[in-house]
Structure formats: structure tokens, C-alpha cells
Enzyme design. Structure first.
Site, PDB file in Angstrom:
ATOM      1  N   LYS A 230     -26.780  69.094  56.215  1.00  0.00           N
ATOM      2  CA  LYS A 230     -27.331  68.970  57.696  1.00  0.00           C
ATOM      3  C   LYS A 230     -26.151  68.145  58.496  1.00  0.00           C
ATOM      4  CE  LYS A 230     -29.268  65.810  60.194  1.00  0.00           C
ATOM      5  NZ  LYS A 230     -28.691  66.178  61.257  1.00  0.00           N
ATOM      6  N   GLU A 305     -23.045  55.971  52.796  1.00  0.00           N
ATOM      7  CA  GLU A 305     -21.821  55.537  53.659  1.00  0.00           C
ATOM      8  C   GLU A 305     -22.293  55.068  55.009  1.00  0.00           C
ATOM      9  OE1 GLU A 305     -19.417  54.689  56.024  1.00  0.00           O
ATOM     10  OE2 GLU A 305     -18.430  57.026  55.656  1.00  0.00           O
ATOM     11  N   GLU A 442     -22.241  46.033  65.336  1.00  0.00           N
ATOM     12  CA  GLU A 442     -21.267  47.075  65.439  1.00  0.00           C
ATOM     13  C   GLU A 442     -21.180  47.899  66.682  1.00  0.00           C
ATOM     14  OE1 GLU A 442     -21.916  50.272  62.754  1.00  0.00           O
ATOM     15  OE2 GLU A 442     -19.820  50.738  62.309  1.00  0.00           O
TER      16      GLU A 442
END
Ligand code: ADP
Length: 542
Positions: A230, A305, A442
Site C-alpha cells: 500500500k 520505521e 517533529e
């Protein structure tokens, strides 16, 4: 499970559709988005994009299931946008859970014969895929640049790194070996073999539309696994072109499937299926955690990840000019939208002013614009809401005593066709402090805070003060400092006097909330292999 997977991406997409289309014929397109009756589900690609492709057959807009190019079962499509112009460049099949289950069934059916082939055979097909992909470099980079907005040169750099993964895993498959153990029973022999885990689901993000595909799918194929992939809904075109090339390379029907569309529905189907034995994901920590929780039900293997908040420390003995050039290359790569971008810059007081000046000099050379313009070195953000996030971090830093050295806002003066693109100026903030959002969260955009420190221990403590642990960097010319700090940093990957740390042979991955498992290299291969122990009774003893 449906309730757990709040459709984050779906909502973002719907939001983008409703905010982006505000005039003329495009409104009709936007409303056709979820309307199966008015849409045959065929998909399409803009003339501008098509005209730039040498091999127009690489512009695929349907899912790839079994050996068939397949529309969504409900006929719906969705728009893919160029972030540098805010224009639609394609409509792509909007696949759902039912389509994903069909892809899983195809991958399951193909697994026995693919896994039984020799590694040498599989390697030869991978090698063919590698050669076809290599020959299609320009088209792939064009697709990448159109759908992600990254400058063409950055697409080329991503291509070089990404295609190397296919080449490397094509070879590495043949080096998967077991063990004969030193037995402790005279009448028995004990051995270990390694076997492919089975059907693997891979979910990839939009910031590396090409290299995330190769690093996940090439080792899976080499190990003998079959795949349901995907891609991110923002960047399906590169992934579909890769499937087209895999088909041409002779990857058998059902071994490689691609489903693009409704992220939550596809993710649910992948997570819930007992046939899927491994899920590999690159993306946000938030979605990764939801997927991890979902995978518990079927006890799948997972590789994750996730996010990062990379420290970049410049010690007082560092080569300041080199550190400044490297930090700019890292922090503004892909407009700051990579999980290993330098995010928090710590500089030792005696060299702070010189370093900040050198950083500003380097940033001044960056040129904002559309990715296909050869002069561009800094592209747009992926979506309008990303601009809001970066702006929020910059405003918060300024409110708390930060000082803008350069940038600080969206550019006022970009000409058409980029005037509607999602741009933010490269921004450097001095006098940053740990109470700022930009320290903790972030930013995923082109804003770089510089913090000053006095002592080594202080820098390491600040660097480790994060829930993330993906990449960390530092610059020093002192060997003992280099070892000490490399060992003390709680990160999965460390760059010493160097920011280009990614390579097909080196283990990529993080600790803490940055994820689980490693990609690339011999360690990356292990993620796709089960260890099986076999004991044989001999019927005699020695
Ligand atoms: P970002 O916020 O950077 O887009 P995401 O984690 O949302 O990061 O996206 C990374 C990948 O995860 C994309 O392929 C996206 O479509 C996918 N994704 C997002 N939400 C879900 C979900 N609920 N289930 C499965 N995949 C998802």
C-alpha cells in the site's frame, strides 16, 4: 478494529479535497470523489505529466492484483495533487478493504510456488526488475517529482539509493544460510533452516515514493515472500510504475500486488488477515502504534520505521564550514520532510556565532520552486496543513525568545504556477530552548532551531532527551570524543562528520518510539525470514 483505525489519512485527504477545489470544473471532480455511479473508476493522468514520460505505460492508475490492473470494487477514484502547483495530476483507483482481501488472497495463492523457487531463480527475476527500473530512471524521477513535489535532483538521488536496494537484495537472497549446531546429544543432530515468513504487507509513506518501495519489497521477494503493497495515497504513481516494471520483469502473477486508496480500510484488511504474516510500515509514530496494536490479534511479525527528532551536535573542535554545509543539506532535504533530517542543532558556545553565520550563508543559496525547474533546490511541503504545522512551531519559538536568522514564513513572491503551491521559506532560528515545541515535536518541514551548549555531557543529555531514537549526528575531529558520544547517543543510526548515512548495505532503523526492526543489509533480510529448528534422531550414538 474498525474503531481503532480512525481514518486519519482519509480525513486528511477529504480535507485536502474540500480545501483545494474551490472553483469551476474542479468542484465537479472533487464531488465525484466518492461517487461510484458517476465515475467508471478508470483513473486518468494529466496531459502535462503524460507528455513528459518516454514510456507512457508507466503511468498506471489502477490497483494491481493477481496479474490484473484493477479498479476499486465500488468504482471510486481519488485525486493525486502536485504540491508545487495545487493542481490535479491524476485520478487513481480508490481501493478498499474488499480489494485488499482479493490482493491478499492472490498473494497467498502465489506463495507456495514462489517460495519453492531457488534463490538463484528469484535473484534472476529481481535482477531483471533492477535493469528495467534502471532504464526507466527519467520517467520514475518525473513521476516522483510530480506527486511528491521534491526537486528533480533529489528524485535522482533517491533513485540511485533506491535502485541499489533491488540490486543488492537480488544478490543477497542467495546468501541466506542456515546452521548445523554443535550437538549436545550423541544420537541426535540439530540444525536451523531459514524460510520466508509468507505473505508480507508493506505500507509506505509519501516522502520517499520510490526508495521505500524498493527497500521493503525487494528483500521480501528475494526471501521468497509474496507482497501486498500500500503506497501513500499522495504518491501512488511511482509505486504503480514499479509494479508495472515488476510485471514486465517476469514476477509471477500474485507475487506482487499494489492497493492504493482508502488507507484505514486497506490497513484494517491487512492487519486483520491471518494470511498476512508480516507487516512492514514506514510512517508516523501515531499510525505505526495503531498498526502495531492491530497486529497483536494475529501475532504478525512487524517492522516499524517511525518518526524521528534527530540531534545534530557541533563540538568546538569541529570543521565549522563542513558542519554548516552538512546540517543545511540534512535539515532541508526534501523540504525537511524526512525522518532522519537534522531537527535539533546543538552547537558549543565558542564556535556558535561562526557556525550560525555559515549556516545562514548556505541557506541563502537554496532556491524555492517547482521540482521540474532545474534551478530548484527546495520544493514544497506535501499538503497545506503541513505549512500550518511548521508555522505553528516557528511562531511558538519566536514567542519564547527565539530569533529568526533567515526565513520565518511562507514566501510572499512565488510566481505562477507556483503561487498556489505549499511552500515555506527555509528558516533558521537562533537562541532556541528546550521548552519550545520545535525541540520536542517533529516539525517535518524546513525550520531549523539552533541551541547553544557549554559541556559535552550537556549536549548528549539534550540530544537523548526525546521519545524518538532514529538518527543522530555530530561533528568533531577528536577520536576519543567520537567514540564516547557515538556510544552514548540513544539512536539507531549515528553519523560522525557525515549526514549521508543511508545505504543498501547498512541497517536502517531506530530505537524507542522510532520503531522496531531494521531495513537494508543482511539484517534487513532477516526481517523476512523465519528460523526453523530441526532435530534428527540418528538411531545410533557416537
Ligand atoms: P504522514 O502523516 O507522514 O502522512 P502516515 O503515518 O499518516 O504519515 O502515513 C504513512 C503511511 O501510512 C501512508 O501509506 C498512509 O496512507 C498510511 N496510513 C495512514 N493511516 C493509516 C491507517 N489507519 N491504516 C493503515 N495505513 C495508514
Amino acid at each position: 478494529m474498525q474503531a481503532i483505525f480512525g481514518s486519519l489519512a482519509r480525513r486528511q485527504l477529504a480535507q485536502q479535497v474540500s480545501t483545494r477545489y474551490n472553483g469551476g470544473a474542479l468542484i465537479t471532480l472533487a464531488h465525484a470523489h466518492n461517487d461510484a455511479s458517476s465515475n467508471p473508476g478508470a483513473g486518468r493522468v494529466s496531459e502535462d505529466l503524460l507528455s513528459r514520460l518516454k514510456d507512457k505505460d508507466l503511468a498506471q492508475t489502477l490497483g494491481y492484483i493477481g496479474d490484473e490492473w484493477t479498479p476499486a470494487s465500488d468504482g471510486s477514484t481519488y485525486p493525486v495533487m502536485d504540491p508545487s502547483t495545487d493542481e490535479e495530476i491524476a485520478r487513481v483507483a480508490n481501493l478498499k478493504g474488499r480489494d485488499t482481501n482479493a490482493a491478499i488472497a492472490a498473494a497467498h495463492a502465489a506463495f507456495p510456488s514462489w517460495s519453492k523457487r531457488t534463490a538463484k531463480d528469484r535473484g534472476a527475476i529481481l535482477r531483471k526488475w533492477y535493469e528495467l527500473v534502471l532504464a526507466a530512471q527519467d520517467d520514475i524521477c518525473t513521476l516522483m517529482t510530480f506527486e511528491s513535489g521534491k526537486p528533480f535532483k533529489e528524485s535522482q538521488a533517491e533513485f540511485v539509493g533506491g535502485v541499489a536496494s533491488i540490486e543488492w537484495f537480488a544478490e543477497q537472497g542467495r546468501r541466506v544460510e542456515g546452521d548445523i549446531l554443535q550437538t549436545v546429544h550423541g544420537d541426535r543432530r540439530q540444525l536451523v533452516i531459514k524460510q520466508p515468513v509468507g505473505v508480507c504487507a508493506s505500507i509506505t509513506p509519501w516522502n520517499f515514493p520510490f526508495s521505500m518501495v524498493t527497500r521493503k519489497n525487494a528483500p521480501a521477494l528475494a526471501a521468497g515472500c509474496t507482497i501486498v503493497h500500500k503506497p501513500a495515497e499522495q504518491t501512488p504513481l511511482t509505486a504503480l510504475a514499479m509494479a508495472k516494471l515488476a510485471q514486465r520483469a517476469g514476477v509471477p502473477a500474485g507475487v506482487y500486488n499494489v492497493v492504493s486508496g482508502d488507507a484505514a480500510a486497506i490497513g484494517n484488511a491487512m492487519v486483520q488477515s491471518d494470511l498476512v504474516r508480516k507487516l512492514g510500515f514506514t510512517g508516523s509514530t501515531r499510525v505505526g502504534k495503531m498498526l502495531m496494536a492491530g497486529c497483536a490479534d494475529t501475532v504478525k511479525r512487524i517492522s516499524m520505521e517511525l518518526g524521528g527528532n534527530a540531534p545534530f551536535i557541533v563540538f568546538d573542535d569541529a570543521d565549522v564550514q563542513s558542519a554548516a554545509a552538512n546540517v543545511v543539506a540534512s535539515a532541508f532535504r526534501n523540504a525537511g520532510q524526512t525522518c532522519i533530517c537534522a531537527n535539533r542543532i546543538f552547537v558549543q558556545e565558542p564556535i556558535a556565532e561562526e557556525f550560525e553565520q555559515a549556516v545562514v550563508d548556505n541557506v541563502r543559496k537554496l532556491k524555492l520552486g517547482g521540482g521540474m525547474d532545474p534551478k530548484t533546490t527546495l520544493g514544497p511541503l506535501i499538503a497545506p496543513n503541513a505549512i500550518e504545522r511548521v508555522k505553528g512551531h516557528v511562531d511558538d519559538a519566536l514567542a519564547q525568545g527565539g530569533r529568526v536568522l533567515i526565513g520565518g514564513s511562507s514566501p510572499p513572491d512565488l510566481q505562477a504556477p507556483y503561487s498556489k503551491g505549499y511552500f515555506f521559506q527555509p528558516t533558521v532560528i537562533a537562541d532556541a530552548t528546550p521548552n519550545m515545541k520545535i525541540y520536542r515535536e517533529e516539525t517535518f518541514g524546513p525550520a531549523m532551531p539552533v541551541f547553544r551548549f557549554k559541556y559535552d555531557e550537556e549536549a548528549v543529555k539534550l540530544a537523548n532527551d526525546s521519545e524518538y531514537g532514529l538518527a543522530g549526528y555530530f561533528f568533531t575531529t577528536d577520536l576519543s570524543r567520537a567514540w564516547r558520544v557515538a556510544e552514548q547517543l540513544q539512536y539507531g543510526m549515528i553519523g560522525v562528520n557525515e549526514v549521508g548515512i543511508t545505504s543498501e548495505v547498512a541497517p536502517f532503523g531506530g530505537v524507542k518510539h522510532s520503531g522496531l526492526g531494521r531495513e537494508h543489509g543482511k539484517y534487513g533480510m532477516d526481517e523476512f525470514l523465519e528460523i526453523k529448528y530441526i532435530q534428527m534422531g540418528l538411531g545410533y550414538s557416537n
